[in-house]
Write a protein that holds these residues in place. Structure first.
Motif, PDB file in Angstrom:
ATOM      1  N   ASP A  48       0.821  -1.209   0.000  1.00  0.00           N
ATOM      2  CA  ASP A  48       0.000   0.000   0.000  1.00  0.00           C
ATOM      3  C   ASP A  48       0.856   1.260   0.000  1.00  0.00           C
ATOM      4  O   ASP A  48       0.600   2.217  -0.745  1.00  0.00           O
ATOM      5  CB  ASP A  48      -0.927   0.002   1.223  1.00  0.00           C
ATOM      6  N   GLU A  49       1.866   1.293   0.834  1.00  0.00           N
ATOM      7  CA  GLU A  49       2.737   2.469   0.919  1.00  0.00           C
ATOM      8  C   GLU A  49       3.495   2.697  -0.389  1.00  0.00           C
ATOM      9  O   GLU A  49       3.613   3.836  -0.856  1.00  0.00           O
ATOM     10  CB  GLU A  49       3.732   2.317   2.074  1.00  0.00           C
ATOM     11  N   LEU A  52       1.078   4.051  -3.067  1.00  0.00           N
ATOM     12  CA  LEU A  52       0.620   5.402  -2.725  1.00  0.00           C
ATOM     13  C   LEU A  52       1.719   6.429  -2.961  1.00  0.00           C
ATOM     14  O   LEU A  52       1.478   7.503  -3.530  1.00  0.00           O
ATOM     15  CB  LEU A  52       0.161   5.429  -1.269  1.00  0.00           C
ATOM     16  N   ARG A  56       3.197  10.153  -5.900  1.00  0.00           N
ATOM     17  CA  ARG A  56       3.620  11.445  -5.353  1.00  0.00           C
ATOM     18  C   ARG A  56       5.001  11.814  -5.884  1.00  0.00           C
ATOM     19  O   ARG A  56       5.798  10.948  -6.241  1.00  0.00           O
ATOM     20  CB  ARG A  56       3.671  11.370  -3.827  1.00  0.00           C
ATOM     21  N   PRO A 132      -5.629   6.497   4.987  1.00  0.00           N
ATOM     22  CA  PRO A 132      -4.178   6.718   4.899  1.00  0.00           C
ATOM     23  C   PRO A 132      -3.772   8.035   5.553  1.00  0.00           C
ATOM     24  O   PRO A 132      -4.447   9.053   5.387  1.00  0.00           O
ATOM     25  CB  PRO A 132      -3.930   6.767   3.386  1.00  0.00           C
ATOM     26  N   HIS A 137      -4.951  14.267   2.216  1.00  0.00           N
ATOM     27  CA  HIS A 137      -6.138  13.864   1.460  1.00  0.00           C
ATOM     28  C   HIS A 137      -6.502  14.937   0.448  1.00  0.00           C
ATOM     29  O   HIS A 137      -6.541  16.132   0.763  1.00  0.00           O
ATOM     30  CB  HIS A 137      -7.311  13.629   2.410  1.00  0.00           C
ATOM     31  N   VAL A 194      -7.055   6.376  -4.901  1.00  0.00           N
ATOM     32  CA  VAL A 194      -5.665   6.203  -4.465  1.00  0.00           C
ATOM     33  C   VAL A 194      -4.863   7.456  -4.782  1.00  0.00           C
ATOM     34  O   VAL A 194      -4.069   7.923  -3.958  1.00  0.00           O
ATOM     35  CB  VAL A 194      -5.031   4.968  -5.142  1.00  0.00           C
ATOM     36  N   TYR A 195      -5.046   7.996  -5.973  1.00  0.00           N
ATOM     37  CA  TYR A 195      -4.314   9.200  -6.374  1.00  0.00           C
ATOM     38  C   TYR A 195      -4.560  10.349  -5.400  1.00  0.00           C
ATOM     39  O   TYR A 195      -3.631  11.093  -5.053  1.00  0.00           O
ATOM     40  CB  TYR A 195      -4.724   9.616  -7.781  1.00  0.00           C
ATOM     41  N   GLY A 197      -5.191  10.096  -2.350  1.00  0.00           N
ATOM     42  CA  GLY A 197      -4.667   9.767  -1.029  1.00  0.00           C
ATOM     43  C   GLY A 197      -5.712   9.450   0.018  1.00  0.00           C
ATOM     44  O   GLY A 197      -5.406   9.438   1.217  1.00  0.00           O
ATOM     45  N   HIS A 199      -7.554   6.576  -0.001  1.00  0.00           N
ATOM     46  CA  HIS A 199      -7.676   5.131   0.161  1.00  0.00           C
ATOM     47  C   HIS A 199      -6.331   4.464  -0.076  1.00  0.00           C
ATOM     48  O   HIS A 199      -5.537   4.913  -0.929  1.00  0.00           O
ATOM     49  CB  HIS A 199      -8.691   4.542  -0.827  1.00  0.00           C
ATOM     50  N   TRP A 200      -6.093   3.392   0.668  1.00  0.00           N
ATOM     51  CA  TRP A 200      -4.988   2.510   0.364  1.00  0.00           C
ATOM     52  C   TRP A 200      -5.334   1.716  -0.889  1.00  0.00           C
ATOM     53  O   TRP A 200      -6.512   1.433  -1.133  1.00  0.00           O
ATOM     54  CB  TRP A 200      -4.729   1.544   1.517  1.00  0.00           C
ATOM     55  N   PRO A 201      -4.356   1.335  -1.708  1.00  0.00           N
ATOM     56  CA  PRO A 201      -4.644   0.526  -2.908  1.00  0.00           C
ATOM     57  C   PRO A 201      -5.424  -0.751  -2.599  1.00  0.00           C
ATOM     58  O   PRO A 201      -6.295  -1.158  -3.376  1.00  0.00           O
ATOM     59  CB  PRO A 201      -3.249   0.205  -3.455  1.00  0.00           C
TER      60      PRO A 201
END
Length: 237
Positions: A48-49, A52, A56, A132, A137, A194-195, A197, A199-201
């Motif tokens: 997930d990290e 995400l 970025r 997240p 967000h 996800v983009y 921020g 939600h986690w994938p």
């Protein structure tokens, strides 16, 4: 080819389609609970990290890649999975089905979307995963994170709408068009979550899996109801 052999071939195709749909429904449900189990054990944290942060600017987790225009576009896309938009679209399609004298399909559609929303809410409350905190967000959020409600309800709504509209359409190419558009929109909504921020994938993957399984289950129910004469027959079948 005789009428009997033609009927036999059609029956085999129907049975194959039904079996395949059952396998996919079971696979979607299995995928959802497998992701849930891994999430609860913390096994998905690294994945997930990584995903995400890949969205970025390197060294600056506050800055999404692609610039301000892409960020605005993602906010527009994420709105397609919001409750207001989904309710409005569903109401329009229900009204269309009523005008097309597809009353059984209209009722099934309304119950499907309402049921999917309830299931999504219950799972969110049950898992109660925090949103997240790795990045800011990009839009306001009010509920828990797992599964992604936008992703799940986009899959439930758009795929089910595509199924119902396809049943009322004779041309095969139009049926395929409905399904392709529904899948693309569903994917874009999930990616936008996800983009931005919020939600986690893994939240999005779980939402897609459960939502797709739900929509396929509705297709199976529609076929069963059709055989019993409780819903209008599919055109072009």
């Amino acid at each position: 080819m005789t009428a009997r052999s033609s009927l036999s071939a059609l029956t085999r195709r129907v049975e194959t389609a039904t079996l395949l749909a059952l396998i996919l429904v079971a696979g979607g449900i299995w995928a959802f609970f497998a992701l849930a189990s891994e999430m609860l054990e913390g096994e998905l944290h690294a994945f997930d990290e990584t995903v995400l942060l890949a969205l970025r600017t390197p060294g600056d987790p506050t800055d999404p890649i692609g610039g301000p225009r892409l960020e605005v576009a993602m906010r527009d896309l994420t709105a397609l999975g919001g409750a207001v938009i989904l309710t409005l679209i569903t109401a329009c399609v229900v009204f269309y089905l009523l005008l097309a004298r597809q009353r059984g399909a209209a009722l099934l559609l309304a119950l499907t979307i309402a049921g999917g929303s309830l299931v999504s809410t219950l799972f969110k409350m049950g898992f109660d995963r925090p949103r997240p905190d790795l990045v800011p967000h990009g839009t306001e959020v009010l509920t828990a994170s797992f599964p992604s409600g936008h992703s799940m309800m986009a899959a439930v709504t758009y795929l089910t709408l595509a199924v119902m509209l396809a049943r009322a359409e004779r041309a095969r190419r139009i049926k395929v068009f409905y399904l392709v558009v529904a899948m693309v929109v569903t994917m874009l909504v999930g990616v936008s979550r996800v983009y931005l921020g919020v939600h986690w994938p893994s939240d999005v993957l779980a939402g897609w899996a459960l939502g797709a399984a739900w929509a396929l289950g509705v297709w199976l129910i529609a076929r069963a109801l059709e055989r019993r004469g409780q819903i209008e027959p599919e055109k072009g079948s």
